[in-house]
Structures are given as structure tokens and as C-alpha cells.
Scaffold this motif. Structure first.
Motif, PDB file in Angstrom:
ATOM      1  N   SER A 125       0.822  -1.214   0.000  1.00 17.02           N
ATOM      2  CA  SER A 125       0.000   0.000   0.000  1.00 17.02           C
ATOM      3  C   SER A 125       0.853   1.259   0.000  1.00 17.02           C
ATOM      4  O   SER A 125       0.500   2.265  -0.633  1.00 17.02           O
ATOM      5  CB  SER A 125      -0.932   0.009   1.219  1.00 17.02           C
ATOM      6  OG  SER A 125      -1.804  -1.104   1.200  1.00 17.02           O
ATOM      7  N   SER A 126       1.992   1.215   0.703  1.00 20.90           N
ATOM      8  CA  SER A 126       2.840   2.404   0.811  1.00 20.90           C
ATOM      9  C   SER A 126       3.700   2.635  -0.422  1.00 20.90           C
ATOM     10  O   SER A 126       4.227   3.745  -0.600  1.00 20.90           O
ATOM     11  CB  SER A 126       3.742   2.287   2.046  1.00 20.90           C
ATOM     12  OG  SER A 126       4.650   1.200   1.906  1.00 20.90           O
ATOM     13  N   ARG A 135       0.845   4.084  -6.026  1.00 20.86           N
ATOM     14  CA  ARG A 135       0.270   5.421  -6.077  1.00 20.86           C
ATOM     15  C   ARG A 135      -1.136   5.424  -5.473  1.00 20.86           C
ATOM     16  O   ARG A 135      -1.764   4.385  -5.291  1.00 20.86           O
ATOM     17  CB  ARG A 135       0.194   5.902  -7.525  1.00 20.86           C
ATOM     18  CG  ARG A 135       1.522   5.888  -8.263  1.00 20.86           C
ATOM     19  CD  ARG A 135       1.290   6.094  -9.752  1.00 20.86           C
ATOM     20  NE  ARG A 135       0.365   5.089 -10.269  1.00 20.86           N
ATOM     21  CZ  ARG A 135      -0.163   5.130 -11.493  1.00 20.86           C
ATOM     22  NH1 ARG A 135       0.137   6.121 -12.315  1.00 20.86           N
ATOM     23  NH2 ARG A 135      -0.976   4.179 -11.904  1.00 20.86           N
ATOM     24  N   ARG A 136      -1.651   6.632  -5.178  1.00 25.00           N
ATOM     25  CA  ARG A 136      -3.006   6.746  -4.639  1.00 25.00           C
ATOM     26  C   ARG A 136      -4.045   6.259  -5.634  1.00 25.00           C
ATOM     27  O   ARG A 136      -5.094   5.758  -5.249  1.00 25.00           O
ATOM     28  CB  ARG A 136      -3.303   8.202  -4.265  1.00 25.00           C
ATOM     29  CG  ARG A 136      -2.540   8.700  -3.038  1.00 25.00           C
ATOM     30  CD  ARG A 136      -3.015  10.092  -2.643  1.00 25.00           C
ATOM     31  NE  ARG A 136      -2.339  10.554  -1.432  1.00 25.00           N
ATOM     32  CZ  ARG A 136      -2.582  11.726  -0.856  1.00 25.00           C
ATOM     33  NH1 ARG A 136      -3.484  12.543  -1.401  1.00 25.00           N
ATOM     34  NH2 ARG A 136      -1.931  12.068   0.239  1.00 25.00           N
ATOM     35  N   ALA A 137      -3.761   6.436  -6.917  1.00 27.91           N
ATOM     36  CA  ALA A 137      -4.728   6.016  -7.935  1.00 27.91           C
ATOM     37  C   ALA A 137      -4.775   4.506  -8.092  1.00 27.91           C
ATOM     38  O   ALA A 137      -5.740   3.969  -8.649  1.00 27.91           O
ATOM     39  CB  ALA A 137      -4.393   6.660  -9.276  1.00 27.91           C
ATOM     40  N   ASP A 138      -3.761   3.802  -7.611  1.00 30.70           N
ATOM     41  CA  ASP A 138      -3.727   2.347  -7.731  1.00 30.70           C
ATOM     42  C   ASP A 138      -4.578   1.707  -6.625  1.00 30.70           C
ATOM     43  O   ASP A 138      -4.962   2.368  -5.658  1.00 30.70           O
ATOM     44  CB  ASP A 138      -2.287   1.849  -7.657  1.00 30.70           C
ATOM     45  CG  ASP A 138      -1.415   2.431  -8.758  1.00 30.70           C
ATOM     46  OD1 ASP A 138      -1.965   2.773  -9.821  1.00 30.70           O
ATOM     47  OD2 ASP A 138      -0.193   2.554  -8.541  1.00 30.70           O
TER      48      ASP A 138
END
Length: 286
Positions: free
Chosen positions: A185-186, A189-192
Motif C-alpha cells: 500500500s505504501s 500510487r493513490r490512484a492504484d
């Protein structure tokens, strides 16, 4: 509630008219009985009939007026509560009984809504790692707009995870799963999107990415897994294998199947590697 639903066909858009119709029918039963008796015996009196009808209509009107007067404070309370709920304002003083009744109903409705939200979250979220589960992942894909349904799908599997449980214990196995979920998660990307696919398998959507970008990201995560291991078994860091497949927004099941086949090719190639799925059914290991 059953009676309310059963009578919904009577003036469905007006509760007051529905109450009037029910009161009218109920209070006119004596009049109907009188008419039936008069017609059967031939003893009906026009003046008595008119007088009884007027009295019944007046009684119905008074009953409806009384019911409406009793309902008005509840409607006012509901409107005030809807206006002030977000601000945390106190309920208006409309009488202890009504306030207590409505407050109780509101608390029950709030608790039910919270329970429904908790159940929805539980159905879409993996309870151990806190990320989406398989169902949540697929629903997120379905929710994407048509012009954004593309990218790369990766199926990721922790190598030799059974040895973690067997040699280090199931508590350590759960910790490894949580640490791996956090690591994935880290590093995306945020979009993933990332989800626990099942067991020690995880799924990732690299949103609107090409294979090279997805491959590079996974290779970077794999390198960090070796340099900063989340656990060590028999002197070796815990690693992962992955299969990647392009997704054009159409056949998600077919894409997942190809990514899964690429994952198995990565395992057959010795694990700790990434394979791409090719249209011809061949895989390229990195």
C-alpha cells in the motif's frame, strides 16, 4: 408497518387523505348498516338518513383534524431534527412524550444505519490487513468510469508462506501478511488499488499504467523486501512472486486468469521474480 404498507394504494402521496379515507369508511359503517337495513325492510327515512350522514361527515372531519393536530408536532420535530442534526443542536421542546418517542426512534435508526455501514465495510474489507478483499477490489473496478477502466493487473504471492506459519507460528504469519499489505500500500500510487486476494495472495491494479511501469514498481518493492525484510525464515528474507497482465477495461475475469497464469510461471521459474502475461499465452520472466 404492515397495515401502513397494505393501505399505501389509498392516496399514496398524501397521508392526510389516506387517514381521511380510512376514518370516513370506519365511521360510516353504522350508516351503511342503517341503509342496508332500510332498503331490506323498506323503512328508510330520508330526513334521518340525511341527518345521520351529516353527523357522520362532521365526526370524520373532527377525527381527522384531531389526528392531524397530533401529527403536526412530530412533523415539526422531524423537520427541525433534519435541519439541526449536522450542527448537533438539541431537539425542540414539543412535549416529553413526543420528544422521547421520536428521540428513541431516531437513536434506533442511527444505530441501524451504523450497523449497516459496518456490515458493508466488513463485506468489502479484509479484517486482518485492513485493505480491500476480493469482493471490494472487484467492486472498485466496477465503479471506475468507462474511460478510466484500463491499466495493469498484478497477482502477487508471498513465497514459501507456509514455512512462515510452520516455523515461526501463525501469529508471525498474520504479522507478515499485515506488514506485506502495508508495504504494498505504501509503495503504490493513490490512484492504484491493492487487495488481499485470498490467503497469501494479493491483487493490485496499476491504474492507467503500462506493463513497464507496473513491472518497475514491483521490482522496486521486491528489492526493498530483500534489503529491508519484513521477516526472515531459515536465514532468507521473505520474498514474493508476481504475474502481470494488461487490462483494457473489458474482460476482467480473463485478465485475472492471465495474471494468475503468469504468477505460476514466476513460481516455476524459481520464485522471487515477476512474469508478464502475453496474448499468445507465453510469459516473460524478469
Amino acid at each position: 408497518m404492515q397495515f401502513y404498507l397494505a393501505t399505501s394504494f389509498i392516496f399514496p402521496r398524501s397521508l392526510r387523505l389516506r387517514l381521511f379515507a380510512l376514518c370516513f369508511v370506519a365511521t360510516h359503517l353504522p350508516l351503511i348498516g342503517y341503509c342496508a337495513w332500510g332498503l331490506a325492510t323498506g323503512r328508510i327515512a330520508l330526513f334521518e338518513f340525511i341527518l345521520l350522514t351529516l353527523a357522520t361527515v362532521i365526526g370524520t372531519t373532527l377525527a381527522l383534524f384531531g389526528i392531524g393536530a397530533l401529527l403536526n408536532p412530530i412533523h415539526a420535530l422531524a423537520d427541525a431534527l433534519n435541519r439541526n442534526e449536522e450542527d448537533g443542536a438539541a431537539l425542540p421542546e414539543v412535549g416529553d412524550v413526543i420528544q422521547t418517542l421520536y428521540a428513541g426512534v431516531h437513536r434506533a435508526a442511527t444505530a441501524t444505519r451504523a450497523q449497516m455501514e459496518d456490515l458493508t465495510i466488513a463485506a468489502l474489507e479484509d479484517p486482518l490487513t485492513g485493505i480491500a478483499n476480493r469482493r471490494g477490489f472487484l467492486e472498485q473496478l466496477d465503479a471506475l468510469p468507462a474511460d478510466q477502466r484500463r491499466g495493469c493487473i498484478a497477482i502477487v504471492d508471498i513465497d514459501f508462506f507456509k514455512q512462515v506459519n510452520d516455523k515461526l507460528g501463525h501469529d508471525e504469519g498474520d504479522r507478515v501478511l499485515c506488514a506485506f499489505a502495508d508495504r504494498l500500500s505504501s509503495q503504490i500510487r493513490r490512484a492504484d488499488m491493492v487487495a488481499r486476494w485470498g490467503g497469501e495472495e494479493f491483487a493490485i491494479l496499476f491504474h492507467e499504467s503500462i506493463e513497464d511501469e507496473a513491472d518497475w514498481t514491483l521490482a522496486r518493492i521486491a528489492a526493498r523486501m530483500r534489503e529491508e525484510p519484513i521477516s526472515i525464515v531459515d536465514g532468507r528474507p521473505v520474498t514474493f512472486s508476481a504475474g502481470i497482465c494488461c487490462w483494457n477495461g473489458e474482460d476482467i475475469e480473463g485478465t485475472l486468469h492471465l495474471a494468475d497464469e503468469a504468477l505460476y510461471e514466476a513460481k516455476r521459474s524459481g520464485r522471487d521474480c515477476i512474469c508478464r502475461a502475453l496474448p499468445a499465452g507465453q510469459q516473460v520472466a524478469d
